[in-house]
Design a protein around this motif. Sequence first.
Motif, mmCIF file in Angstrom:
data_model
loop_
_atom_site.group_PDB
_atom_site.id
_atom_site.type_symbol
_atom_site.label_atom_id
_atom_site.label_comp_id
_atom_site.label_asym_id
_atom_site.label_seq_id
_atom_site.Cartn_x
_atom_site.Cartn_y
_atom_site.Cartn_z
ATOM 1 N N UNK A 114 62.823 -17.085 -26.693
ATOM 2 C CA UNK A 114 62.718 -15.578 -26.327
ATOM 3 C C UNK A 114 61.526 -15.171 -25.849
ATOM 4 N N UNK A 115 61.475 -14.340 -25.080
ATOM 5 C CA UNK A 115 59.939 -13.733 -24.737
ATOM 6 C C UNK A 115 59.910 -12.181 -24.916
ATOM 7 N N UNK A 116 58.987 -11.822 -25.900
ATOM 8 C CA UNK A 116 58.776 -10.516 -25.979
ATOM 9 C C UNK A 116 57.498 -9.868 -25.715
ATOM 10 N N UNK A 117 57.236 -8.761 -24.789
ATOM 11 C CA UNK A 117 56.307 -8.294 -24.089
ATOM 12 C C UNK A 117 55.969 -6.728 -24.191
ATOM 13 N N UNK A 118 54.876 -6.705 -24.644
ATOM 14 C CA UNK A 118 54.253 -5.244 -24.772
ATOM 15 C C UNK A 118 53.357 -4.733 -23.744
ATOM 16 N N UNK A 119 53.530 -3.768 -23.140
ATOM 17 C CA UNK A 119 52.755 -3.580 -21.912
ATOM 18 C C UNK A 119 52.660 -2.276 -21.631
ATOM 19 N N UNK A 120 51.397 -1.582 -21.511
ATOM 20 C CA UNK A 120 51.305 -0.139 -21.264
ATOM 21 C C UNK A 120 51.092 0.529 -19.927
ATOM 22 N N UNK A 121 51.478 1.560 -19.767
ATOM 23 C CA UNK A 121 51.230 2.380 -18.254
ATOM 24 C C UNK A 121 49.847 2.926 -18.118
ATOM 25 N N UNK A 122 49.808 3.355 -17.065
ATOM 26 C CA UNK A 122 48.627 4.078 -16.637
ATOM 27 C C UNK A 122 48.895 5.148 -15.618
ATOM 28 N N UNK A 123 47.955 6.030 -15.628
ATOM 29 C CA UNK A 123 47.897 7.283 -14.365
ATOM 30 C C UNK A 123 47.144 7.047 -13.318
ATOM 31 N N UNK A 124 47.801 7.444 -12.101
ATOM 32 C CA UNK A 124 47.088 7.246 -10.900
ATOM 33 C C UNK A 124 46.119 8.438 -10.843
ATOM 34 N N UNK A 125 44.865 8.158 -11.258
ATOM 35 C CA UNK A 125 43.992 9.248 -11.199
ATOM 36 C C UNK A 125 42.333 8.684 -11.193
ATOM 37 N N UNK A 126 41.476 9.395 -10.814
ATOM 38 C CA UNK A 126 40.002 8.975 -10.840
ATOM 39 C C UNK A 126 39.709 8.333 -12.077
ATOM 40 N N UNK A 127 39.306 7.342 -12.215
ATOM 41 C CA UNK A 127 38.922 6.695 -13.432
ATOM 42 C C UNK A 127 37.842 5.678 -13.383
ATOM 43 N N UNK A 128 36.996 5.827 -14.457
ATOM 44 C CA UNK A 128 36.147 4.541 -14.653
ATOM 45 C C UNK A 128 36.534 4.044 -16.083
ATOM 46 N N UNK A 129 36.909 2.515 -15.776
ATOM 47 C CA UNK A 129 37.197 1.697 -16.940
ATOM 48 C C UNK A 129 36.249 1.523 -17.936
ATOM 49 N N UNK A 130 36.407 1.432 -19.411
ATOM 50 C CA UNK A 130 35.793 1.563 -20.535
ATOM 51 C C UNK A 130 35.282 -0.099 -20.642
ATOM 52 N N UNK A 131 34.092 -0.028 -21.044
ATOM 53 C CA UNK A 131 33.619 -1.557 -21.553
ATOM 54 C C UNK A 131 34.607 -1.780 -22.826
ATOM 55 N N UNK A 132 34.773 -3.257 -23.152
ATOM 56 C CA UNK A 132 35.343 -3.523 -24.291
ATOM 57 C C UNK A 132 34.423 -3.256 -25.533
ATOM 58 N N UNK A 133 34.789 -2.558 -26.575
ATOM 59 C CA UNK A 133 33.767 -2.645 -27.764
ATOM 60 C C UNK A 133 33.610 -3.801 -28.321
ATOM 61 N N UNK A 134 34.402 -4.910 -28.175
ATOM 62 C CA UNK A 134 34.028 -6.316 -28.526
ATOM 63 C C UNK A 134 32.936 -6.898 -27.588
ATOM 64 N N UNK A 135 33.020 -6.595 -26.483
ATOM 65 C CA UNK A 135 31.807 -7.057 -25.722
ATOM 66 C C UNK A 135 30.625 -6.588 -26.035
ATOM 67 N N UNK A 136 30.454 -5.025 -26.250
ATOM 68 C CA UNK A 136 29.367 -4.483 -26.737
ATOM 69 C C UNK A 136 28.680 -5.207 -28.102
ATOM 70 N N UNK A 137 29.623 -5.424 -29.001
ATOM 71 C CA UNK A 137 29.360 -6.083 -30.230
ATOM 72 C C UNK A 137 28.898 -7.274 -30.116
ATOM 73 N N UNK A 138 29.215 -8.059 -29.160
ATOM 74 C CA UNK A 138 28.740 -9.533 -28.741
ATOM 75 C C UNK A 138 27.628 -9.672 -28.122
ATOM 76 N N UNK A 139 27.150 -8.763 -27.126
ATOM 77 C CA UNK A 139 25.950 -8.728 -26.351
ATOM 78 C C UNK A 139 25.054 -7.555 -26.501
#
Length: 294
Positions: A81-106
Amino acid sequence: MTDDPYHRDEQVTLLFGDTLKQLRTLPDGSVDCIVTSPPYYFQRDYGVEGQYGLEGTPQEYLDRMRAVFREARRALADDGTFWLNVGDAYSQRKAVRRSSHQEGLHGAIRGARESWVESRAAGRARMSSENLIGGRPVTEKSMMMLPERLAIGMQDDGWILRNRITWAKTFCTPESVKDRLSGKSEPIFLFAKSPRYWFDREALAGEDGDVWHLPASSGAGTHTASYPLELPLRCITAGCRPGGVVLDPFSGSGTTGEAALRLGRRYVGIDLNPAYHELAKARFAREVPLWPAA
């Protein structure tokens, strides 16, 4: 990059690199259950070359996901079996966030934000007119229906879609938007490779409906995109034979792996970022009783 596993012991194998390439190294039918939540489209920048989720268009994202899951299907046992969780997005002007994990690392300063020009130059900003599906832009402010489009595409690839489970979030961060309702649910798709597959409905102990009331994850370690542990626990309990092998092709900090090990299954996790594998290894050593495989 070497073809050797990043980590291997009797219970766990962690593979480092692009998940499509690493999936090709797995033998046919070598895993019994897949549970995963891939990076959502244009939501976070994880700061690694070749990352998933920052494709040029949502169509490219869908195509790339389907390619990964076709290879995962080859590696899945016929009764898996294959269980897939995936979210949607809106079509809009958007700037993606940096991962907080990457902030903690670097060492990035939390709360600091790039300008629109900086985000645009780095490929972390997008206009609604660039959200192309089938060569046409999705209407501004519209949901892009990415989970549904992906599920239909996977059906075209031969997957059998058995359930669309609603993850109803019992607690999540409220949204500031004023002209629609807050999004408090996400889909979990249950796919099978063959008409007859391993499924133990009774093992869910009364939770056999297609609405699961679970909290949004508070994040495991510093990986804020993980789902709650209870989610893969349910998937594996119902969909993986005892002593079987569970695969997560987007392993992250190892939430699926922890669930697999707690239930006495073995685990294969793939990730493009070695820092996440280090989080997972520490998590397994600290929190998980490593049961012997049946």
